[in-house]
Design a protein around this motif. Structure first.
Motif, PDB file in Angstrom:
ATOM      1  N   ASN A  37       0.758  -1.510  -0.077  1.00 22.30           N
ATOM      2  CA  ASN A  37       0.005  -0.175   0.071  1.00 22.30           C
ATOM      3  C   ASN A  37       0.965   1.228   0.272  1.00 22.30           C
ATOM      4  N   GLU A  38       1.591   1.332  -1.231  1.00 21.19           N
ATOM      5  CA  GLU A  38       2.476   2.612  -1.350  1.00 21.19           C
ATOM      6  C   GLU A  38       2.071   3.832  -0.901  1.00 21.19           C
ATOM      7  N   ILE A  39       2.735   4.856  -0.135  1.00 22.24           N
ATOM      8  CA  ILE A  39       2.147   6.109   0.204  1.00 22.24           C
ATOM      9  C   ILE A  39       1.926   6.880  -1.021  1.00 22.24           C
ATOM     10  N   PHE A  97       3.885   5.907 -12.571  1.00 21.57           N
ATOM     11  CA  PHE A  97       3.649   4.940 -13.563  1.00 21.57           C
ATOM     12  C   PHE A  97       4.141   3.778 -12.892  1.00 21.57           C
ATOM     13  N   ILE A  98       4.617   2.553 -13.771  1.00 23.65           N
ATOM     14  CA  ILE A  98       4.690   1.387 -13.205  1.00 23.65           C
ATOM     15  C   ILE A  98       5.873   1.001 -12.557  1.00 23.65           C
ATOM     16  N   PHE A  99       6.569   2.250 -12.295  1.00 24.06           N
ATOM     17  CA  PHE A  99       7.718   2.212 -11.300  1.00 24.06           C
ATOM     18  C   PHE A  99       7.752   1.847  -9.712  1.00 24.06           C
ATOM     19  N   GLU A 129       0.161  -3.238  -6.638  1.00 22.82           N
ATOM     20  CA  GLU A 129       0.433  -4.728  -7.080  1.00 22.82           C
ATOM     21  C   GLU A 129       1.097  -4.719  -7.972  1.00 22.82           C
ATOM     22  N   PHE A 130       2.343  -5.668  -7.775  1.00 25.46           N
ATOM     23  CA  PHE A 130       3.701  -5.771  -8.712  1.00 25.46           C
ATOM     24  C   PHE A 130       3.866  -7.142  -8.771  1.00 25.46           C
ATOM     25  N   GLU A 131       5.071  -7.370  -9.634  1.00 26.83           N
ATOM     26  CA  GLU A 131       5.629  -8.405  -9.667  1.00 26.83           C
ATOM     27  C   GLU A 131       7.110  -8.556  -9.370  1.00 26.83           C
ATOM     28  N   GLN A 132       7.296  -9.438  -8.356  1.00 30.45           N
ATOM     29  CA  GLN A 132       8.868  -9.505  -8.181  1.00 30.45           C
ATOM     30  C   GLN A 132       9.392 -10.662  -8.684  1.00 30.45           C
ATOM     31  N   MET A 133      10.726 -10.740  -9.133  1.00 30.77           N
ATOM     32  CA  MET A 133      11.506 -11.891  -9.265  1.00 30.77           C
ATOM     33  C   MET A 133      12.734 -11.899  -8.464  1.00 30.77           C
ATOM     34  N   GLU A 149      16.372   2.966  -7.865  1.00 28.34           N
ATOM     35  CA  GLU A 149      16.524   1.551  -7.572  1.00 28.34           C
ATOM     36  C   GLU A 149      15.836   0.718  -8.655  1.00 28.34           C
ATOM     37  N   LEU A 150      16.407  -0.266  -9.173  1.00 28.22           N
ATOM     38  CA  LEU A 150      15.918  -1.324 -10.147  1.00 28.22           C
ATOM     39  C   LEU A 150      16.011  -2.947  -9.381  1.00 28.22           C
ATOM     40  N   GLU A 151      16.883  -2.961  -8.876  1.00 25.82           N
ATOM     41  CA  GLU A 151      17.150  -4.456  -8.167  1.00 25.82           C
ATOM     42  C   GLU A 151      17.862  -4.194  -6.992  1.00 25.82           C
ATOM     43  N   GLY A 152      17.499  -5.157  -5.992  1.00 22.21           N
ATOM     44  CA  GLY A 152      18.274  -5.238  -4.664  1.00 22.21           C
ATOM     45  C   GLY A 152      18.994  -6.081  -4.287  1.00 22.21           C
ATOM     46  N   ILE A 153      20.034  -6.255  -3.887  1.00 25.76           N
ATOM     47  CA  ILE A 153      20.915  -7.334  -3.453  1.00 25.76           C
ATOM     48  C   ILE A 153      21.235  -7.233  -1.952  1.00 25.76           C
ATOM     49  N   HIS A 154      20.804  -8.086  -1.030  1.00 26.08           N
ATOM     50  CA  HIS A 154      20.717  -8.050   0.190  1.00 26.08           C
ATOM     51  C   HIS A 154      21.351  -9.501   0.913  1.00 26.08           C
ATOM     52  N   SER A 155      22.273  -9.263   1.671  1.00 20.42           N
ATOM     53  CA  SER A 155      22.728 -10.262   2.583  1.00 20.42           C
ATOM     54  C   SER A 155      21.920 -10.346   3.879  1.00 20.42           C
ATOM     55  N   THR A 188      18.769 -11.884  -4.186  1.00 18.71           N
ATOM     56  CA  THR A 188      18.730 -10.737  -5.327  1.00 18.71           C
ATOM     57  C   THR A 188      17.018 -10.810  -5.585  1.00 18.71           C
ATOM     58  N   SER A 189      16.907  -9.495  -5.642  1.00 19.75           N
ATOM     59  CA  SER A 189      15.272  -8.991  -5.635  1.00 19.75           C
ATOM     60  C   SER A 189      14.975  -8.141  -6.716  1.00 19.75           C
ATOM     61  N   ILE A 190      14.356  -8.377  -7.724  1.00 18.94           N
ATOM     62  CA  ILE A 190      14.102  -7.098  -9.055  1.00 18.94           C
ATOM     63  C   ILE A 190      12.795  -7.413  -9.105  1.00 18.94           C
ATOM     64  N   GLY A 191      12.167  -6.122  -9.254  1.00 23.06           N
ATOM     65  CA  GLY A 191      10.767  -5.943  -9.780  1.00 23.06           C
ATOM     66  C   GLY A 191      10.784  -5.840 -11.417  1.00 23.06           C
ATOM     67  N   LEU A 192       9.818  -7.019 -11.713  1.00 17.06           N
ATOM     68  CA  LEU A 192       9.832  -7.277 -12.894  1.00 17.06           C
ATOM     69  C   LEU A 192       8.897  -5.886 -13.706  1.00 17.06           C
ATOM     70  N   ASP A 193       8.178  -5.343 -13.074  1.00 15.00           N
ATOM     71  CA  ASP A 193       7.601  -4.015 -13.758  1.00 15.00           C
ATOM     72  C   ASP A 193       8.537  -3.166 -13.855  1.00 15.00           C
ATOM     73  N   ARG A 194       9.487  -2.956 -12.753  1.00 14.70           N
ATOM     74  CA  ARG A 194      10.559  -1.807 -13.083  1.00 14.70           C
ATOM     75  C   ARG A 194      11.369  -2.040 -14.181  1.00 14.70           C
ATOM     76  N   MET A 195      11.715  -3.439 -14.262  1.00 12.50           N
ATOM     77  CA  MET A 195      12.822  -3.798 -15.435  1.00 12.50           C
ATOM     78  C   MET A 195      11.852  -3.595 -16.866  1.00 12.50           C
TER      79      MET A 195
HETATM   80  P1  ATP Z   1      11.593   1.235  -2.744  1.00 11.99           P
HETATM   81  O1  ATP Z   1      12.832   1.911  -2.008  1.00 11.99           O
HETATM   82  O2  ATP Z   1      11.797   2.002  -4.238  1.00 11.99           O
HETATM   83  O3  ATP Z   1      10.519   1.306  -2.397  1.00 11.99           O
HETATM   84  P2  ATP Z   1      12.236  -1.333  -1.689  1.00 11.99           P
HETATM   85  O4  ATP Z   1      13.871  -1.099  -1.350  1.00 11.99           O
HETATM   86  O5  ATP Z   1      11.087  -1.307  -0.847  1.00 11.99           O
HETATM   87  O6  ATP Z   1      12.222  -0.228  -2.991  1.00 11.99           O
HETATM   88  P3  ATP Z   1      12.480  -4.041  -2.009  1.00 11.99           P
HETATM   89  O7  ATP Z   1      11.905  -4.386  -0.820  1.00 11.99           O
HETATM   90  O8  ATP Z   1      14.074  -4.155  -1.961  1.00 11.99           O
HETATM   91  O9  ATP Z   1      12.144  -2.811  -2.748  1.00 11.99           O
HETATM   92  O10 ATP Z   1      12.003  -4.775  -3.254  1.00 11.99           O
HETATM   93  C1  ATP Z   1      12.673  -5.484  -4.459  1.00 11.99           C
HETATM   94  C2  ATP Z   1      12.410  -4.808  -5.759  1.00 11.99           C
HETATM   95  O11 ATP Z   1      10.918  -4.909  -6.002  1.00 11.99           O
HETATM   96  C3  ATP Z   1      12.796  -3.521  -5.983  1.00 11.99           C
HETATM   97  O12 ATP Z   1      14.166  -3.351  -6.360  1.00 11.99           O
HETATM   98  C4  ATP Z   1      11.908  -3.102  -7.070  1.00 11.99           C
HETATM   99  O13 ATP Z   1      12.337  -3.392  -8.444  1.00 11.99           O
HETATM  100  C5  ATP Z   1      10.692  -3.635  -6.684  1.00 11.99           C
HETATM  101  N1  ATP Z   1       9.497  -2.971  -6.068  1.00 11.99           N
HETATM  102  C6  ATP Z   1       9.451  -2.881  -4.691  1.00 11.99           C
HETATM  103  N2  ATP Z   1       8.332  -1.967  -4.463  1.00 11.99           N
HETATM  104  C7  ATP Z   1       7.611  -1.932  -5.691  1.00 11.99           C
HETATM  105  C8  ATP Z   1       6.494  -1.401  -6.139  1.00 11.99           C
HETATM  106  N3  ATP Z   1       5.593  -0.526  -5.311  1.00 11.99           N
HETATM  107  N4  ATP Z   1       6.390  -1.218  -7.596  1.00 11.99           N
HETATM  108  C9  ATP Z   1       7.222  -1.868  -8.263  1.00 11.99           C
HETATM  109  N5  ATP Z   1       8.175  -2.478  -8.036  1.00 11.99           N
HETATM  110  C10 ATP Z   1       8.410  -2.498  -6.898  1.00 11.99           C
END
Ligand code: ATP
Length: 512
Positions: free
Chosen positions: A251-253, A258-260, A264-268, A332-338, A373-380
């Protein structure tokens, strides 16, 4: 800035006009930050997902896939920390009544400092020409250094304040930097408050027995709770990974890019389970591996950069983003987290079940550490689409709109035209379509002059156009035109499959 905004508007309208992305429920005036993928969008999205999946699962014998449910037992989210800590700091402007993420306001301010640095670099590159050394300039120019230091100090302070939950200091920082509301221009702000991003729902028919559930805000937890099932049934040995793609909900503030940023979005996502103590190595390896994957698509090496986090999430001991140059700047497009052993340990504690791995080499059991490794498909999708859309000046003084999607991702690989709608040409063109469709998405188009049909396919992102003319009837050859070079060649119909295949095959791209 105005130029960037124009480019972004073009991206949004082109995505609609060419059947890529529509606003959800448009006939009811839309639903904010929710989008539908149309006939071309769904293909591009599927191809990106497949490109990721092949690189992750097919190409790595120690990574396997999973498709876990969106609904999960509610305790999952207690254990993961999402119930207590999946918050964003929000702030309202009292004049415009607009709501913002406090951290995003501050990051945007730093983004402007970065833009200033880029301007300095561009100016110097022009001035010094061939002899310009970008690295040296970035490390010595006083104005660049001052802006870099200022940006880093701001982000550090914000990171520390958020970590300590010192929201008053986050507000103080916004005031000190004199950040104004982009809409009203005023600096009349409310206090900063925390806001939980999870969507709640209910499972069950009757009000008293219904169970409160959440729509998953990330796909990762489905992987963690299945860790031992997969490890045992797949006889996986550490290090190994589990990958999955799927919907997530937040529930983004603020969601107006757009699709950034969608609700509701898709993650890989891929969780890689490693021996404790080796996580740093794997973290570095996955950072590099993921950047290579991005670069293989040829969107331009300068369009990526790493951003190492100062503010670490509650579960992480190191984190970085791969940022991409979107039409509105680097984001941010993708996050890499330890992620350490935080998640598995928390699920052990809340479930009472052991989630440990017996390491035959060490002769002991332990809870593995995880690198994600976590990337948003829609962001990609947005990265690929916005980077590919261009307006090109042509030699004859005209211009064309072309969507130079990496051909491996393009929704339609070839369009087949009869030069005219008679003399048996449509029949031959349709036969080519019928032969090629077993291997590729292809379409038939006979409407308008050929030049216009070319333009239509350029704008839709189709890499090849194939024209059947009167000579085809006698020599079985056709004209094939390439979207990017506009070069036309005469080739035998029997060669078409090979020519297209060579350029669009995933294996060729993955080997780059
Ligand atoms: P942001 O800081 O932009 O809110 P985040 O650090 O919360 O992102 P993560 O929780 O690390 O994001 O999620 C991993 C990935 O999922 C992000 O790199 C992004 O590509 C995607 N993502 C996260 N939130 C959204 C969203 N609301 N819409 C589209 N993609 C998203």
């Amino acid at each position: 800035m105005a130029k960037q905004e124009d480019q972004f508007k073009k991206v949004v309208s082109h995505a609609k006009e060419y059947g890529y992305v529509f606003q959800s429920s448009e006939i009811y005036d839309g639903l904010s930050a929710v989008y539908d993928y149309a006939q071309n969008g769904v293909e591009l999205k599927k191809n990106i997902r497949e490109y990721w999946w092949k690189a992750m699962v097919q190409m790595n014998d120690n990574i396997v896939g999973l498709d876990s449910a969106i609904f999960m037992h509610p305790t999952t989210w207690k254990a993961s920390g999402h119930v207590d800590a999946f918050n964003d700091p929000l702030i309202d402007n009292k004049d415009s009544k607009k709501r913002y993420r406090a951290d995003v306001l501050i990051e945007d301010y730093v983004g402007k400092l970065d833009a200033k640095i880029e301007k300095e670099v561009a100016k110097a590159a022009k001035r010094f020409g061939e002899s310009f050394n970008k690295e040296e300039f970035l490390n010595t120019n006083p104005r660049v250094l001052a802006n870099k230091e200022k940006g880093a100090a701001i982000l550090k302070r914000m990171g520390q304040s958020l970590e300590k939950e010192d929201l008053a200091d986050v507000k103080a920082l916004i005031e000190e930097l004199e950040i104004a509301c982009p809409l009203s221009g005023s600096r009349n702000w409310t206090e900063v408050k925390q806001f939980n991003l999870m969507f709640g729902t209910k499972l069950g028919a009757s009000a008293d027995s219904a169970m409160d559930l959440y729509l998953r805000p990330e796909t990762a937890q489905g992987i963690f709770v299945n860790f031992l099932n997969v490890q045992k049934t797949g006889r996986m040995k550490i290090p190994f990974g589990i990958a999955q793609t799927g919907k997530a909900f937040r529930n983004e503030i603020v969601a107006r890019q757009f699709i950034f940023r969608m609700r509701e979005f898709e993650q890989m996502e891929m969780q890689f389970f490693v021996r404790p103590g080796t996580q740093k190595e794997w973290y570095e390896k996955w950072k590099e591996t993921r950047l290579e994957w991005h670069k293989s698509l040829g969107l331009g090496e300068d369009n990526y950069r790493f951003h190492d986090h100062d503010k670490l999430a509650h579960y992480a001991d190191a984190a970085a983003d791969i940022e991409f140059r979107f039409p509105f700047g680097f984001k941010e497009l993708e996050g890499i987290h330890s992620r350490t052993d935080f998640d598995l340990k928390a699920h052990e504690k809340h479930s009472g079940k052991k989630l440990q791995y017996f390491d035959p080499e060490l002769g002991e059991s332990y809870v593995p550490y995880v690198v994600e490794t976590s990337i948003g498909l829609d962001r990609m999708f947005l990265a690929v689409f916005s980077n590919s859309l261009m307006e090109e000046e042509l030699e004859n003084g005209t211009s064309r709109t072309v969507l130079k999607l990496p051909s491996v991702l393009a929704p339609t690989k070839a369009a087949i035209f009869p030069l005219v709608k008679k003399d048996g040409l449509p029949e031959v063109a349709k036969k080519i379509v019928n032969d090629l469709k077993f291997d590729f998405n292809v379409i038939y188009d006979e409407k308008d002059a050929v030049g216009k049909r070319y333009r239509r396919q350029d704008a839709a992102g189709t890499p090849f156009c194939i024209t059947v003319d009167h000579d085809t009837l006698t020599d079985n050859s056709v004209t094939i035109r390439h979207r990017d070079t506009m070069e036309q060649k005469r080739v035998a119909i029997s060669e078409l499959k090979n020519i297209i295949s060579k350029e669009v095959s995933m294996s060729a791209w993955l080997q780059k």
